[in-house]
Design a protein around this motif. Structure first.
Motif, mmCIF file in Angstrom:
data_model
loop_
_atom_site.group_PDB
_atom_site.id
_atom_site.type_symbol
_atom_site.label_atom_id
_atom_site.label_comp_id
_atom_site.label_asym_id
_atom_site.label_seq_id
_atom_site.Cartn_x
_atom_site.Cartn_y
_atom_site.Cartn_z
ATOM 1 N N LEU A 223 20.345 21.446 -32.078
ATOM 2 C CA LEU A 223 19.631 21.461 -30.804
ATOM 3 C C LEU A 223 19.183 22.891 -30.534
ATOM 4 O O LEU A 223 20.021 23.775 -30.343
ATOM 5 C CB LEU A 223 20.539 20.975 -29.667
ATOM 6 N N GLN A 224 17.874 23.114 -30.530
ATOM 7 C CA GLN A 224 17.354 24.465 -30.372
ATOM 8 C C GLN A 224 16.610 24.600 -29.047
ATOM 9 O O GLN A 224 15.767 23.772 -28.706
ATOM 10 C CB GLN A 224 16.408 24.805 -31.523
ATOM 11 N N GLN B 228 25.889 12.832 -22.811
ATOM 12 C CA GLN B 228 24.785 13.735 -23.135
ATOM 13 C C GLN B 228 25.296 15.117 -23.532
ATOM 14 O O GLN B 228 26.227 15.652 -22.928
ATOM 15 C CB GLN B 228 23.834 13.868 -21.944
ATOM 16 N N PHE B 229 24.672 15.670 -24.567
ATOM 17 C CA PHE B 229 24.943 17.029 -25.033
ATOM 18 C C PHE B 229 23.661 17.841 -24.889
ATOM 19 O O PHE B 229 22.614 17.444 -25.416
ATOM 20 C CB PHE B 229 25.382 17.025 -26.502
ATOM 21 N N THR B 230 23.734 18.982 -24.199
ATOM 22 C CA THR B 230 22.550 19.792 -23.923
ATOM 23 C C THR B 230 22.771 21.237 -24.331
ATOM 24 O O THR B 230 23.741 21.877 -23.886
ATOM 25 C CB THR B 230 22.185 19.744 -22.428
ATOM 26 N N ALA B 231 21.872 21.741 -25.182
ATOM 27 C CA ALA B 231 21.841 23.165 -25.489
ATOM 28 C C ALA B 231 21.024 23.835 -24.396
ATOM 29 O O ALA B 231 19.852 23.512 -24.192
ATOM 30 C CB ALA B 231 21.206 23.403 -26.857
ATOM 31 N N ASP B 232 21.633 24.757 -23.670
ATOM 32 C CA ASP B 232 21.004 25.369 -22.500
ATOM 33 C C ASP B 232 20.274 26.656 -22.879
ATOM 34 O O ASP B 232 20.848 27.538 -23.525
ATOM 35 C CB ASP B 232 22.058 25.685 -21.437
ATOM 36 N N PHE B 233 19.026 26.758 -22.431
ATOM 37 C CA PHE B 233 18.251 27.973 -22.679
ATOM 38 C C PHE B 233 18.906 29.145 -21.950
ATOM 39 O O PHE B 233 19.197 29.077 -20.766
ATOM 40 C CB PHE B 233 16.813 27.790 -22.188
ATOM 41 N N ASN B 234 19.143 30.251 -22.687
ATOM 42 C CA ASN B 234 19.795 31.404 -22.066
ATOM 43 C C ASN B 234 18.985 32.682 -22.238
ATOM 44 O O ASN B 234 19.531 33.770 -22.315
ATOM 45 C CB ASN B 234 21.204 31.591 -22.633
ATOM 46 N N GLY B 235 17.659 32.523 -22.311
ATOM 47 C CA GLY B 235 16.808 33.696 -22.342
ATOM 48 C C GLY B 235 16.147 33.977 -23.665
ATOM 49 O O GLY B 235 15.272 34.844 -23.755
ATOM 50 N N SER B 236 16.541 33.285 -24.725
ATOM 51 C CA SER B 236 15.923 33.521 -26.030
ATOM 52 C C SER B 236 16.113 32.303 -26.918
ATOM 53 O O SER B 236 16.774 31.339 -26.537
ATOM 54 C CB SER B 236 16.541 34.755 -26.704
#
Length: 244
Positions: free
Chosen positions: A110-111, A194-202
């Motif tokens: 997950l990107q 649900q599994f979520t990769a959270d955007f952290n600025g990059s």
């Protein structure tokens, strides 16, 4: 000999039913049910239907559900969901920020990153989700993950709080953490995991694998199953004795 066949068939069916009940209705939690042709790394934009890559799962980029996901084709800076395997290598993992297979033939990457669907918002999360029934005896949810960005896990919108249980090294030499989260409050209930990769600025990622419930979603034989197996063995022995 033919007289024993109906009983044997019934026993197999009953054991399968017991197994299914013990693991709830969630499926493909280790991502090994993928139905795709084996390949090595491919150019970004190589997509396959989600029903072939991730049977049982739905996928989201931001809040938009997508019907196709990447296959051995991670993006460099664009948000994406990618199936990795089985010819993904450790050198590929080194090239793509450590995205590698954790266990078995397949893992899911997950990107987070730039939004490939709309101009706004500019950067988005990546998620996979599945509706099912949590096993009635489940006490915890466990999974393996390699992360370079925060991971959020929810059930029916309720945030779980995974804690690190142990660590290891995956198939491609990628370090992973085994996490566990309390799921007992929702045992026996139907809902969306649900599994979520959270955007952290990059541009960052989470690789997932081996999602299980504890007691395991692929359980050891239950006590009832063991009793049935023993009873079947005794019945078969008695039947053979009568035949002699």
């Amino acid at each position: 000999m033919k007289k024993g066949r109906p009983f044997a068939a019934f026993l197999v069916l009953l054991l399968c039913t017991l197994s299914a009940k013990a693991q709830g209705t969630f499926q493909n939690l280790n991502f090994e049910s993928a139905n795709v042709a084996a390949s090595g790394v491919q150019a970004y934009g190589t997509f396959v239907p989600i029903g072939s890559a991730l049977p049982g799962w739905t996928a989201y980029l931001g809040t938009v559900q997508v019907t196709q996901v990447g296959y051995n084709s991670p993006a460099n800076s664009t948000a994406s969901i990618t199936l990795l395997g089985p010819n993904w290598t450790s050198s590929n993992a080194a090239t793509y920020l450590g995205a590698g297979i954790i266990d078995g033939n397949y893992s899911v990457d997950l990107q987070t990153g730039e939004n490939p669907l709309n101009p706004s918002p500019a950067q988005i999360n990546a998620s996979i989700a599945q509706n099912g029934v949590v096993p009635a005896a489940a006490e915890s949810l466990q999974f393996k993950a390699f992360e370079t960005t925060p991971l959020t896990v929810t059930f029916n919108g309720n945030a779980l709080s995974p804690i690190a249980l142990s660590s290891g090294v995956g198939e491609d030499g990628v370090p992973y953490t085994l996490y566990g989260a309390n799921i007992s409050a929702w045992a026996g209930q139907t809902g969306e995991l649900q599994f979520t990769a959270d955007f952290n600025g990059s541009f960052n990622l989470v690789v997932l694998d081996d999602i299980t419930f504890s007691p395991n979603s692929v359980p050891e034989p239950t006590m009832l199953a063991l009793i049935l197996i023993g009873g079947a063995a005794l019945a078969a022995r008695h039947w053979r004795t009568k035949r002699v």
